[in-house]
Design an enzyme around this catalytic site. Structure first.
Site, PDB file in Angstrom:
ATOM      1  N   HIS A 260      61.105  46.870  37.739  1.00  0.00           N
ATOM      2  CA  HIS A 260      61.437  45.584  37.195  1.00  0.00           C
ATOM      3  C   HIS A 260      62.021  44.742  38.212  1.00  0.00           C
ATOM      4  CE1 HIS A 260      61.840  47.971  33.279  1.00  0.00           C
ATOM      5  NE2 HIS A 260      62.469  48.859  34.235  1.00  0.00           N
TER       6      HIS A 260
HETATM    7  C1  BDR Z   1      67.127  47.238  34.286  1.00  0.00           C
HETATM    8  O1  BDR Z   1      67.857  48.364  34.344  1.00  0.00           O
HETATM    9  C2  BDR Z   1      67.866  49.016  35.386  1.00  0.00           C
HETATM   10  O2  BDR Z   1      67.716  50.590  34.999  1.00  0.00           O
HETATM   11  C3  BDR Z   1      66.767  48.678  36.309  1.00  0.00           C
HETATM   12  O3  BDR Z   1      67.464  48.806  37.511  1.00  0.00           O
HETATM   13  C4  BDR Z   1      66.510  47.152  35.843  1.00  0.00           C
HETATM   14  O4  BDR Z   1      67.402  46.322  36.444  1.00  0.00           O
HETATM   15  C5  BDR Z   1      65.682  47.211  33.507  1.00  0.00           C
HETATM   16  O5  BDR Z   1      66.110  47.352  32.254  1.00  0.00           O
END
Ligand code: BDR
Ligand code: CA
Length: 333
Positions: A260
Site C-alpha cells: 500500500h
Molecule cells: C494501511 O494499513 C497498514 O497496515 C499499512 O501499513 C497501510 O498503511 C493499509 O490499510
C-alpha cells in the site's frame, strides 16, 4: 543523498510497518526528494516499535534524515463508548506454529539503528518545520493521521505552507480492518476526517488502488538474486505478507501482496502509476458502530460540499512492481 536544489521537499509520516518500510526505502533511494524528516505514529504496532523500525530503515539508508516520534494514541478513539467492539481477524499460525501477520514486531534482519529519535514530539516538530520552511512541503501520510491532525488543531495556519498531501487511507469497494473500514482510517477516524477537510490539495490513495500495488513470488525471487541487504529484507517481508494475504484476503493476483504505502511514493515519482482517479468529496464516519472509520464518497452531481480530494481508484500493477524493484535494486550493498 544528492543535491537538494529543486527537489520536492517531503515529510513522511509512518507507522512502520512492513509496507511503510518499503515506502521509506523507495523515497530515499529515488533521490528525487529532499526528505525533511520522518515522523512516527502508533498504528500497525505500538509507537516504540514503529519508531524503532523506522530508525533501522533510516539508519541504514540515510542517517542524515531526522526521525521524530509522534503520538502513541489516536485522538479520541478509545474515549468513545460507542466503540465497544473490534472485529479484526483472529490469530492464525502456520504449520510450524509461526504467527501469520502483515507486520513484524522488530526488523531484526536489518543492522541495528545508529540513529536516535529527535528529542521533540512530532506534533510540535510538524508545526515548527512546516511554518518555517522557505518552500512549501509535501506530506506523505501512510499511517493513522493522528500526528498531522493534532498539528492542525494546534495551528491550522500551517496548511498555507503545504504543497500537497498524499494519504494512504480509506477504501470504497475494498476494506481490510472491519466490514466497512480501512486500517488507517479505522485506527483514528476523527484524525482522518480533520485532515481530509483541512483545505489542502489532497490525493487520497485508498485500498481500491493499493490492492493492485503488489509484489509477487516472482519479484521475491528476483530480489533474492541481488543478494543485498535491502533485497533480502524486502523479499522476506514480501513472503510474510503473501502468506497473510493468502490467508486473510486473497488479492486479484495469486501469491501476491499489496505494498500500500509504497504506492504513495511511486505516485509522486510518476503519476502514470495511477490509471484512474477522480475529484470527489470524501468524509469519514466517526460515530462508532459497524461503519466506524468508513470512507464515504459523495458522488451526487448536485452535492454542495467542496470536493476535498483526488481519489485514486486503479493502479498499473506492472508499472508499480517494475518501478519499485528498480528503486530497491539501487541499494547495492
Ligand atoms: C494501511 O494499513 C497498514 O497496515 C499499512 O501499513 C497501510 O498503511 C493499509 O490499510
Ligand atoms: Ca502504514
Amino acid at each position: 543523498m544528492g543535491d537538494t536544489m529543486n527537489k520536492r521537499k517531503i515529510i513522511l509520516d509512518v507507522d512502520t510497518g512492513t509496507d511503510d518500510a518499503i515506502a521509506l526505502m523507495a523515497a530515499i533511494l529515488s533521490d528525487a526528494f529532499e526528505i525533511v524528516g520522518v515522523t512516527t505514529v502508533a498504528g500497525n504496532l505500538p509507537l516504540p516499535q514503529t519508531t524503532a523500525n523506522t530508525l533501522r530503515v533510516v539508519s541504514l539508508l540515510a542517517p542524515h534524515i531526522p526521525v521524530i516520534r509522534g503520538c502513541a494514541q489516536p485522538l479520541v478513539r478509545d474515549l468513545d463508548p460507542r466503540r465497544k467492539f473490534c472485529d479484526n481477524e483472529e490469530t492464525v499460525v502456520d504449520e510450524t506454529g509461526h504467527r501469520i501477520a502483515f507486520h513484524v514486531e522488530e526488523f531484526a534482519s536489518l543492522p541495528p539503528a545508529t540513529l536516535q529519535p529527535s528529542g521533540q514530539n512530532a506534533v510540535c516538530w510538524l508545526v515548527e518545520t512546516i511554518k518555517n520552511s522557505p518552500e512549501k512541503i509535501t506530506l506523505i501520510l501512510v499511517g493513522p493521521q493522528t500526528n498531522f491532525a493534532t498539528a492542525l488543531r494546534a495551528d491550522e495556519s500551517i496548511v498555507t505552507n503545504i504543497e500537497q498531501i498524499v494519504i494512504m487511507g480509506g477504501g470504497f469497494d475494498e476494506r481490510n480492518s472491519s466490514s466497512s473500514a480501512e486500517f488507517n482510517f479505522f485506527m483514528d477516524p476523527e484524525a482522518a476526517q480533520i485532515v481530509l477537510n483541512c483545505g489542502a490539495d489532497i490525493t487520497l490513495i485508498p485500498l481500491d488502488a493499493t490492492h493492485h500495488a503488489v509484489l509477487s513470488m516472482e519479484d521475491v525471487q528476483e530480489m533474492r538474486s541481488w543478494n543485498t541487504v535491502v533485497g533480502n529484507f524486502v523479499a522476506d517481508i514480501t513472503e510474510e505478507r503473501i502468506k497473510a494475504y493468502n490467508t486473510f484476503q486473497p488479492l486479484f493476483k495469486p501469491d501476491s501482496a499489496s505494498m500500500h504505502d509504497a504506492l504513495c511514493v511511486l505516485y509522486l515519482l510518476n503519476p502514470a502509476v495511477i490509471t484512474k482517479s477522480e475529484l470527489f468529496r470524501v468524509d469519514v464516519v466517526t460515530g462508532g458502530g459497524v461503519c466506524d472509520g468508513q470512507s464515504i464518497i459523495d458522488a451526487r452531481p448536485t452535492a454542495k460540499k467542496r470536493k476535498n480530494c483526488l481519489v485514486c481508484l486503479r493502479t498499473d500493477d506492472e508499472l508499480f512492481s517494475r518501478m519499485l524493484l528498480d528503486l530497491l535494486r539501487r541499494a547495492n550493498f
